[in-house]
Design an enzyme around this catalytic site. Structure first.
Site, PDB file in Angstrom:
ATOM      1  CB  CYS A  25      -0.976  -0.165   1.697  1.00 35.20           C
ATOM      2  SG  CYS A  25      -1.966  -1.696   1.321  1.00 35.20           S
TER       3      CYS A  25
ATOM      4  NE  ARG B 136      -2.727  -4.586  -2.946  1.00 35.33           N
ATOM      5  CZ  ARG B 136      -2.063  -3.654  -1.756  1.00 35.33           C
ATOM      6  NH1 ARG B 136      -2.482  -1.798  -1.891  1.00 35.33           N
ATOM      7  NH2 ARG B 136      -1.663  -4.371  -0.953  1.00 35.33           N
TER       8      ARG B 136
HETATM    9  C1  BEZ Z   1       0.568  -4.569   1.829  1.00 34.18           C
HETATM   10  O1  BEZ Z   1       1.936  -5.137   2.485  1.00 34.18           O
HETATM   11  O2  BEZ Z   1       0.120  -3.603   1.827  1.00 34.18           O
HETATM   12  C2  BEZ Z   1      -0.055  -6.034   2.503  1.00 34.18           C
HETATM   13  C3  BEZ Z   1      -0.055  -7.077   2.575  1.00 34.18           C
HETATM   14  C4  BEZ Z   1      -0.410  -8.288   2.702  1.00 34.18           C
HETATM   15  C5  BEZ Z   1      -2.038  -8.238   3.146  1.00 34.18           C
HETATM   16  C6  BEZ Z   1      -2.509  -6.705   3.245  1.00 34.18           C
HETATM   17  C7  BEZ Z   1      -1.184  -4.933   2.890  1.00 34.18           C
END
Ligand code: BEZ
Length: 214
Positions: free
Chosen positions: A55, A132
């Site tokens: 993110c 997402r």
């Molecule tokens: C992230 O790195 O943004 C992420 C990875 C796994 C689950 C939720 C967020």
């Protein structure tokens, strides 16, 4: 085929062509009312959680390209279930760590009311987080494209911009957009849905010869 199980009823989420549900919410840039964005394109997108690696990479990349969205008369609005306090702290960290100012609003949705309306909430395994999702909303407030990526894969900002260019060029020229098209390349004539309508059209190629001026 006797052992085939009946499928679940279709998910009745939002679809291309639906009017984007309106909402008002607190954000890192003050109150956001989606209605105020009528007349502009909007990329409204959700992410699973603040302070997470993928993110963060998306927000850094989007903030760096925000001018490219603005050039296309398109506003960015982000959303997650995290609180406004969390959003503000995360964007401060992004500024301090990466030297990037996120100037577009990041909406809070702690009750998940917006995420639910947009079908942005994940399945039972991750039922308190948004996935997402990305909604491309046109100036009339109509959803024109939707994408959903898993939590472990970040979105492509060049592809978001390409899709925006494609939607805008298709509208401007009443045309179709071929695979791998990039802004400035020829579009397909809107002559029909049959492959022969395109490839046996009077100009023999079926393609616009002029470059898309948009
Ligand atoms: C992230 O790195 O943004 C992420 C990875 C796994 C689950 C939720 C967020």
């Amino acid at each position: 085929m006797d052992d085939v199980q009946p499928v679940e009823p279709f998910h009745t989420g939002l679809r291309i062509g639906d009017v984007a549900p309106s909402f008002t919410a607190r954000s890192t840039c003050g109150p956001v009312d989606l209605q105020d964005y009528r007349g502009k394109w909007v990329v409204f997108f959700s992410h699973p959680a603040d302070f997470t690696p993928v993110c963060t990479s998306e927000f850094v990349a989007l903030a760096k390209r925000e001018a490219d969205f603005a050039q296309r008369d398109c506003a960015l609005i982000g959303l997650s279930v995290d609180s406004l306090m969390s959003h503000l702290a995360w964007l401060r960290l992004i500024r301090d760590r990466f030297g990037v100012e996120v100037r577009f609003p990041l909406v809070e949705d702690p009750t998940m009311v917006i995420g639910e309306a947009y079908g942005m909430i994940g399945n039972e395994d991750s039922d308190s987080a948004t996935v997402r999702s990305t909604y491309f909303i046109d100036p009339d407030g109509v959803i024109r494209a939707i994408s959903t990526y898993p939590a472990n894969v970040g979105r492509s900002i060049p592809e978001m911009l390409r899709l925006l260019d494609a939607l805008q060029a298709a509208d401007a020229r009443d045309a179709l957009v071929p695979a791998d098209w990039q802004k400035g390349q020829p579009l397909l004539k809107q002559v029909g849905t049959d492959i022969d309508d395109v490839f046996q059209s009077p100009d023999a190629s079926g393609w616009f010869t002029a470059e898309d001026p948009a």
